[in-house]
Design an enzyme around this catalytic site. Structure first.
Site, short mmCIF file in Angstrom:
data_model
loop_
_atom_site.label_atom_id
_atom_site.label_comp_id
_atom_site.label_asym_id
_atom_site.label_seq_id
_atom_site.Cartn_x
_atom_site.Cartn_y
_atom_site.Cartn_z
N THR A 143 0.90 -1.36 -0.09
CA THR A 143 0.05 -0.11 -0.15
C THR A 143 1.37 1.12 0.45
OG1 THR A 143 -2.09 -1.50 1.32
CG2 THR A 143 -1.55 0.60 1.35
N ARG A 153 -13.42 -7.14 -2.81
CA ARG A 153 -12.55 -7.46 -1.83
C ARG A 153 -12.12 -6.11 -1.59
NH1 ARG A 153 -7.48 -5.80 1.22
NH2 ARG A 153 -7.19 -6.26 2.88
N VAL A 154 -12.69 -5.95 0.16
CA VAL A 154 -12.26 -3.90 0.41
C VAL A 154 -11.19 -3.95 1.42
CG1 VAL A 154 -12.72 -1.38 0.61
CG2 VAL A 154 -14.61 -3.22 -0.72
N GLY A 155 -10.47 -3.38 1.71
CA GLY A 155 -9.54 -3.79 2.70
C GLY A 155 -9.67 -2.45 3.06
N ASP A 156 -8.70 -1.96 3.89
CA ASP A 156 -8.54 -0.25 5.12
C ASP A 156 -8.12 0.36 4.60
OD1 ASP A 156 -6.01 -1.80 4.81
OD2 ASP A 156 -5.37 -0.75 6.02
N THR A 169 -0.98 0.42 6.77
CA THR A 169 -0.27 -0.07 5.31
C THR A 169 -0.23 -2.04 6.83
OG1 THR A 169 1.37 -1.47 4.46
CG2 THR A 169 2.18 -0.10 5.96
N GLY A 170 -0.23 -3.20 5.55
CA GLY A 170 -0.80 -3.89 6.61
C GLY A 170 -2.03 -5.35 6.33
N THR A 171 -2.42 -5.84 7.13
CA THR A 171 -3.40 -7.06 6.87
C THR A 171 -5.28 -5.95 7.52
OG1 THR A 171 -2.97 -7.13 9.36
CG2 THR A 171 -1.84 -9.06 7.67
N1 ASP Z 1 -3.36 -2.15 3.95
C1 ASP Z 1 -3.90 -3.23 2.64
C2 ASP Z 1 -5.24 -4.47 1.99
O1 ASP Z 1 -5.23 -4.66 3.37
C3 ASP Z 1 -2.66 -3.78 1.99
C4 ASP Z 1 -1.35 -3.29 2.51
O2 ASP Z 1 -1.19 -2.80 3.50
O3 ASP Z 1 -0.62 -3.98 2.25
O4 ASP Z 1 -5.50 -3.48 1.45
#
Ligand code: ASP
Length: 321
Positions: A188, A216-219, A239-241
């Site tokens: 991200t 799918r939608v992330g954060d 950024t992350g999960t």
């Molecule tokens: N946070 C992002 C998502 O879940 C992915 C990432 O930052 O690696 O879409």
């Protein structure tokens, strides 16, 4: 007291280990981060707003194929690209975001137009594209987002059951014989800034996680989860999960802890990244700046592409812990 404007950026967190990275690759990442920080620094040095600085920095990060946003975004399980982006203005608490766009060249510019020109905060998929089109934004063929490196990552991930965080997938690619650890999948991009007028802003953009299910939608596009800014507290980009950052309302939690517990930016950020997210196996990091110009860049993974630059100073960039 005069304010020294500052910008911080990230290019994603994950299993980024020194042994897996060639010197050339490392140099390329540092050069890209430096160049983009300098561009953001110039906006602020010219008296530009934090909002303009973060929008420009994220636009450039989207255009750079090294990072998982815009050109260089990861692939979905369907072999497509679905992009998410958000932006927030700490001065007014106005925000804009788009998710699941497939043809808008720079999703962050679409998010910015939502902030500037719409009474709504968030648009999705076809509606987001129709809005972007009505605003005259540039459209590309979906093949514009394709890069060979992400395609290889996707081929790797496709043979496994799961999704992958972008930079974990890169490491797996480099360590070809390593088993894929499903807990280690992360990219991200994002930016936060404080301008000369004391205003804060944040922006985040992503292709999501490799091999994610379509839709799918992330954060990243969710205000409060992947992006938040409030002049009274701080500006945050994560950024992350994504699923865990959504469940923790990670970006807003940093701001809320500062407001309700009266703790420093550093204490609030560390609590979210080092205590609260790990409790639900949330992996990743964030960048944040407060109204005094303090900058923090905590992460709980092996690495995070990151850097910051104060107006007048040389940019600082880093990759590993
Ligand atoms: N946070 C992002 C998502 O879940 C992915 C990432 O930052 O690696 O879409």
């Amino acid at each position: 007291m005069s304010i020294k404007p500052v910008i911080a950026i990230h290019g994603g967190a994950g299993t980024i280990v020194r042994q897996a990275m060639s010197t050339e690759a490392e140099t390329r990442y540092h050069a890209a981060l430096n160049e983009i920080l300098s561009a953001g620094q110039n906006v602020l040095a010219d008296g530009g707003s934090a909002l303009d600085a973060v929008t420009e920095a994220v636009r450039l990060l989207e255009d750079c194929p090294l990072f998982n946003a815009g050109h260089g975004a990861v692939f979905t399980a369907a072999g497509t690209h679905e992009l998410d982006a958000s932006v927030m203005d700490g001065a007014t608490l106005e925000a804009g975001s788009v998710c699941c766009v497939t043809r808008v060249k720079n999703p962050v510019l679409a998010a910015r137009r939502v902030l500037d020109a719409s009474e709504h905060v968030m648009f999705t998929a076809a509606g987001a594209e129709a809005f972007a089109q009505s605003q005259g934004l540039e459209f590309v063929d979906p093949s514009y987002f394709h890069t060979d490196a992400r395609y290889q990552q996707w081929l790797n991930a496709r043979g496994t059951s799961g999704t992958m965080l972008d930079h974990d997938a890169m490491t797996k690619f480099a360590f070809d014989n390593d088993p894929i650890d499903p807990r280690k999948k992360l990219g991200t991009v994002g930016a936060v800034a404080l301008d000369a007028h004391g205003h804060l802003a944040a922006a985040t953009s992503t292709g999501g996680i490799t091999n994610k299910q379509a839709g799918r939608v992330g954060d990243a596009p969710l205000i409060g989860a992947g992006c938040y800014a409030n002049d009274a507290t701080c500006a945050v980009s994560t950024t992350g999960t994504g699923e865990m950052f959504i469940r923790m309302l990670a970006a807003y939690d940093v701001s809320a802890q500062m407001e309700y517990r009266c703790v420093s930016l550093e204490e609030a950020s560390n609590d979210v990244v080092m205590n609260k997210l790990p409790r639900i196996e949330g992996r990743g990091g964030l960048i944040a700046v407060d109204a005094k110009g303090n900058v923090v860049l905590p992460f709980n993974t092996e690495g995070m592409y990151r850097g910051y630059a104060r107006v007048g100073d040389t940019p600082v960039t880093a990759i590993y812990r």
